[in-house]
Design a protein around this motif. Structure first.
Motif, PDB file in Angstrom:
ATOM      1  N   GLU A  57      -8.155  11.364   5.608  1.00  0.00           N
ATOM      2  CA  GLU A  57      -8.038  11.502   4.154  1.00  0.00           C
ATOM      3  C   GLU A  57      -6.677  11.027   3.654  1.00  0.00           C
ATOM      4  OE1 GLU A  57      -9.343  15.221   2.572  1.00  0.00           O
ATOM      5  OE2 GLU A  57     -11.036  15.326   3.955  1.00  0.00           O
ATOM      6  N   THR A  58      -5.796  10.627   4.568  1.00  0.00           N
ATOM      7  CA  THR A  58      -4.444  10.210   4.204  1.00  0.00           C
ATOM      8  C   THR A  58      -4.455   8.812   3.588  1.00  0.00           C
ATOM      9  OG1 THR A  58      -3.568  11.490   6.053  1.00  0.00           O
ATOM     10  CG2 THR A  58      -2.105   9.835   5.094  1.00  0.00           C
ATOM     11  N   THR A  59      -3.695   8.656   2.528  1.00  0.00           N
ATOM     12  CA  THR A  59      -3.462   7.337   1.928  1.00  0.00           C
ATOM     13  C   THR A  59      -1.990   7.261   1.543  1.00  0.00           C
ATOM     14  OG1 THR A  59      -3.978   8.061  -0.318  1.00  0.00           O
ATOM     15  CG2 THR A  59      -5.816   7.158   0.969  1.00  0.00           C
ATOM     16  N   SER A  60      -1.525   6.047   1.338  1.00  0.00           N
ATOM     17  CA  SER A  60      -0.179   5.839   0.803  1.00  0.00           C
ATOM     18  C   SER A  60      -0.228   4.594  -0.062  1.00  0.00           C
ATOM     19  CB  SER A  60       0.856   5.704   1.920  1.00  0.00           C
ATOM     20  OG  SER A  60       0.619   4.543   2.682  1.00  0.00           O
ATOM     21  N   SER A  61       0.801   4.437  -0.867  1.00  0.00           N
ATOM     22  CA  SER A  61       0.822   3.308  -1.785  1.00  0.00           C
ATOM     23  C   SER A  61       2.104   2.502  -1.587  1.00  0.00           C
ATOM     24  CB  SER A  61       0.738   3.815  -3.216  1.00  0.00           C
ATOM     25  OG  SER A  61       0.728   2.740  -4.121  1.00  0.00           O
ATOM     26  N   CYS A  62       1.969   1.195  -1.569  1.00  0.00           N
ATOM     27  CA  CYS A  62       3.103   0.286  -1.465  1.00  0.00           C
ATOM     28  C   CYS A  62       3.054  -0.641  -2.682  1.00  0.00           C
ATOM     29  CB  CYS A  62       3.013  -0.532  -0.177  1.00  0.00           C
ATOM     30  SG  CYS A  62       4.223  -1.869  -0.081  1.00  0.00           S
ATOM     31  N   PRO A  63       4.154  -0.814  -3.388  1.00  0.00           N
ATOM     32  CA  PRO A  63       4.128  -1.679  -4.574  1.00  0.00           C
ATOM     33  C   PRO A  63       3.902  -3.152  -4.244  1.00  0.00           C
ATOM     34  CG  PRO A  63       6.374  -0.970  -4.103  1.00  0.00           C
ATOM     35  CD  PRO A  63       5.471  -0.206  -3.174  1.00  0.00           C
ATOM     36  N   HIS A  64       4.091  -3.519  -2.973  1.00  0.00           N
ATOM     37  CA  HIS A  64       3.942  -4.916  -2.569  1.00  0.00           C
ATOM     38  C   HIS A  64       2.610  -5.218  -1.886  1.00  0.00           C
ATOM     39  CE1 HIS A  64       8.145  -5.353  -3.560  1.00  0.00           C
ATOM     40  NE2 HIS A  64       8.413  -4.338  -2.774  1.00  0.00           N
ATOM     41  N   LYS A  65       1.996  -4.172  -1.282  1.00  0.00           N
ATOM     42  CA  LYS A  65       0.768  -4.396  -0.512  1.00  0.00           C
ATOM     43  C   LYS A  65      -0.448  -3.687  -1.092  1.00  0.00           C
ATOM     44  CE  LYS A  65       2.741  -3.145   3.422  1.00  0.00           C
ATOM     45  NZ  LYS A  65       4.154  -2.940   3.299  1.00  0.00           N
TER      46      LYS A  65
END
Length: 113
Positions: A57-65
């Motif tokens: 259920e883990t997610t993360s956000s990258c402004p470039h990807k």
């Protein structure tokens, strides 16, 4: 972004090992370099034993990807939580990593053989 993130194919055969087992092997790995971070090898999902990976259920956000989805590896010794990540809908400038997985070196060995 072309100067900040670079993606290139890497030569050779790459093996992914986790929990004492080989769970992937590819001749189609990509290397992603991002700013001053260490290079990361991305392995095509088609070359992985996906039966050993379970979406968490883990997610993360990258402004470039974009948004990363995480996977745990189900090994004989137990689950290796959030050992891999994938950008399933990467941003336009990094579309080459779609359909690929990257791995935390503290949890999984990705080696050229």
């Amino acid at each position: 972004m072309a100067d900040y993130i670079k993606i290139r194919p890497v030569d050779g055969t790459w093996v992914v090992r986790a929990g004492g087992a080989v769970i992937g092997e590819t001749k189609s790995a990509l290397e992603l370099t991002e700013g001053s971070y260490s290079a990361v090898i991305y392995v095509p999902r088609d070359d992985m034993a996906m039966a050993f990976l379970e979406k968490s259920e883990t997610t993360s956000s990258c402004p470039h990807k974009g948004t990363a989805t995480y996977y745990s590896i189900i090994a004989k010794s137990g689950a290796i939580q959030d050992a891999a990540w994938s950008y399933e809908a990467p941003l336009e400038g990094v579309a080459d990593i779609k359909g690929h997985l990257a791995f935390y070196p503290s949890k999984v060995a990705v080696e050229e053989v």
